[in-house]
Design a protein around this motif. Structure first.
Motif, PDB file in Angstrom:
ATOM      1  N   TRP A 185      30.775  32.104  -9.488  1.00  0.00           N
ATOM      2  CA  TRP A 185      30.731  31.562 -10.840  1.00  0.00           C
ATOM      3  C   TRP A 185      29.808  32.415 -11.709  1.00  0.00           C
ATOM      4  N   MET A 186      30.349  32.968 -12.785  1.00  0.00           N
ATOM      5  CA  MET A 186      29.556  33.725 -13.749  1.00  0.00           C
ATOM      6  C   MET A 186      28.916  32.732 -14.713  1.00  0.00           C
ATOM      7  N   PHE A 187      27.635  32.429 -14.480  1.00  0.00           N
ATOM      8  CA  PHE A 187      26.986  31.370 -15.257  1.00  0.00           C
ATOM      9  C   PHE A 187      26.334  31.881 -16.530  1.00  0.00           C
ATOM     10  N   MET A 188      26.159  33.215 -16.667  1.00  0.00           N
ATOM     11  CA  MET A 188      25.700  33.812 -17.910  1.00  0.00           C
ATOM     12  C   MET A 188      26.032  35.294 -17.861  1.00  0.00           C
ATOM     13  N   THR A 189      25.896  35.970 -18.979  1.00  0.00           N
ATOM     14  CA  THR A 189      26.238  37.382 -19.035  1.00  0.00           C
ATOM     15  C   THR A 189      25.488  38.171 -17.964  1.00  0.00           C
ATOM     16  N   HIS A 190      26.238  38.911 -17.151  1.00  0.00           N
ATOM     17  CA  HIS A 190      25.730  39.782 -16.081  1.00  0.00           C
ATOM     18  C   HIS A 190      25.289  39.033 -14.826  1.00  0.00           C
ATOM     19  N   TRP A 191      25.254  37.696 -14.820  1.00  0.00           N
ATOM     20  CA  TRP A 191      24.735  36.977 -13.664  1.00  0.00           C
ATOM     21  C   TRP A 191      25.778  36.014 -13.091  1.00  0.00           C
ATOM     22  N   SER A 192      25.845  35.993 -11.740  1.00  0.00           N
ATOM     23  CA  SER A 192      26.752  35.050 -11.071  1.00  0.00           C
ATOM     24  C   SER A 192      26.081  34.519  -9.808  1.00  0.00           C
ATOM     25  N   ILE A 193      26.541  33.344  -9.373  1.00  0.00           N
ATOM     26  CA  ILE A 193      26.152  32.801  -8.077  1.00  0.00           C
ATOM     27  C   ILE A 193      27.419  32.607  -7.253  1.00  0.00           C
ATOM     28  N   LYS A 194      27.265  32.659  -5.934  1.00  0.00           N
ATOM     29  CA  LYS A 194      28.432  32.510  -5.065  1.00  0.00           C
ATOM     30  C   LYS A 194      28.087  31.626  -3.876  1.00  0.00           C
ATOM     31  N   ALA A 195      29.134  30.988  -3.340  1.00  0.00           N
ATOM     32  CA  ALA A 195      29.059  30.252  -2.076  1.00  0.00           C
ATOM     33  C   ALA A 195      30.154  30.816  -1.187  1.00  0.00           C
ATOM     34  N   GLU A 196      29.795  31.135   0.073  1.00  0.00           N
ATOM     35  CA  GLU A 196      30.701  31.922   0.918  1.00  0.00           C
ATOM     36  C   GLU A 196      30.644  31.463   2.361  1.00  0.00           C
ATOM     37  N   TYR A 197      31.820  31.507   3.014  1.00  0.00           N
ATOM     38  CA  TYR A 197      31.912  31.293   4.467  1.00  0.00           C
ATOM     39  C   TYR A 197      32.524  32.537   5.099  1.00  0.00           C
ATOM     40  N   LEU A 198      31.942  32.967   6.234  1.00  0.00           N
ATOM     41  CA  LEU A 198      32.485  34.080   7.009  1.00  0.00           C
ATOM     42  C   LEU A 198      32.523  33.705   8.486  1.00  0.00           C
TER      43      LEU A 198
END
Length: 246
Positions: A185-198
């Motif tokens: 999710w791009m929550f502001m310009t240039h910044w994102s957070i992610k949730a991931e499973y591997l």
């Protein structure tokens, strides 16, 4: 580029040890049966999990095609913390011809993953301008350790007064593969957070132990046993991440 942190747990935890009776001295009382007993005791399966916290960083590149499709590549490297575990099991067997002189054994296994990294492709779909859902997969590698120790002794037998020990170890990088998916999710310009499973699979390792040699009080070999161990390193990662986009 960014940082990540999360948790990992193992799917395969067993260390399987198989032993062959190479020599049971036919010239010594109980030698042939003693060799069989030593090999039977030294054949076992024990479990040692590799669950713990994981943290590190990643760098990658994304390219959007049209409104929906996003293709990319990502490289990451993580340290893995508190994933070592040692398991011990004690056992006993007796030769019917010598019922007061049982053979006892203490077996120990140890497993650890101290680092894991991946080189992966990503295929994503922009569900909204700021939300990406993606699948990912590719090459994985990790530093793994597995150890097996076997200690045996014959109780109350003055002809066999010693304790006998075998040890083996694997300590190296292992190549493998990984696959999974996540949301970013791009929550502001240039910044994102992610949730991931591997899911990762670093393959099976096999290593021999030093021979388990029982020697009597006169210095003669009573029996010789050849143990070897096998274990699989595979598991799961759930993590969150913070990325800066250039």
């Amino acid at each position: 580029m960014g940082v990540n942190g999360g948790y990992t747990w193992s799917d395969s935890e067993r260390v399987d040890t198989v032993s062959r009776d190479l020599f049971g001295n036919p010239g010594l009382a109980g030698g042939p049966v003693g060799g069989v007993i030593a090999a039977e005791l030294a054949t076992f399966s024990l479990s040692a999990s590799n669950d713990g916290f994981i943290g590190g960083g990643q760098v990658g590149y994304n390219q959007q095609f049209g409104r929906w499709l996003v293709l990319g590549v990502e490289l990451d490297m993580q340290g893995v913390f508190d994933t070592d575990e040692t398991t011990r099991a004690d056992s006993i067997l007796t030769d019917p011809a010598f019922p007061t002189m049982p053979t006892v054994q203490s077996a120990h296994v140890f497993r650890e993953i101290d680092s894991i990294g991946t080189i992966r492709g990503r295929v994503g779909f922009a569900l909204m301008p700021c939300l990406l859902v993606y699948g990912t997969g590719g090459f994985a590698y990790g530093g793994v350790i597995s150890e097996t120790d076997i200690i045996q002794a014959v109780l109350r037998d003055p002809a066999l007064p010693n304790v006998y020990h075998a040890h083996g170890q694997w300590d190296n990088l292992r190549p493998g593969w990984t696959a999974g998916g996540g949301l970013e999710w791009m929550f502001m310009t240039h910044w994102s957070i992610k949730a991931e499973y591997l899911f990762y699979d670093l393959g099976r390792v096999h290593y021999g132990l030093s021979p388990l040699r029982e020697v009597n009080a006169s210095g003669m070999v009573f029996s010789v046993t050849a143990p070897s161990s096998t274990t699989q390193f595979e598991g799961n990662i759930v993590r969150g991440g913070l990325n800066f986009h250039f």
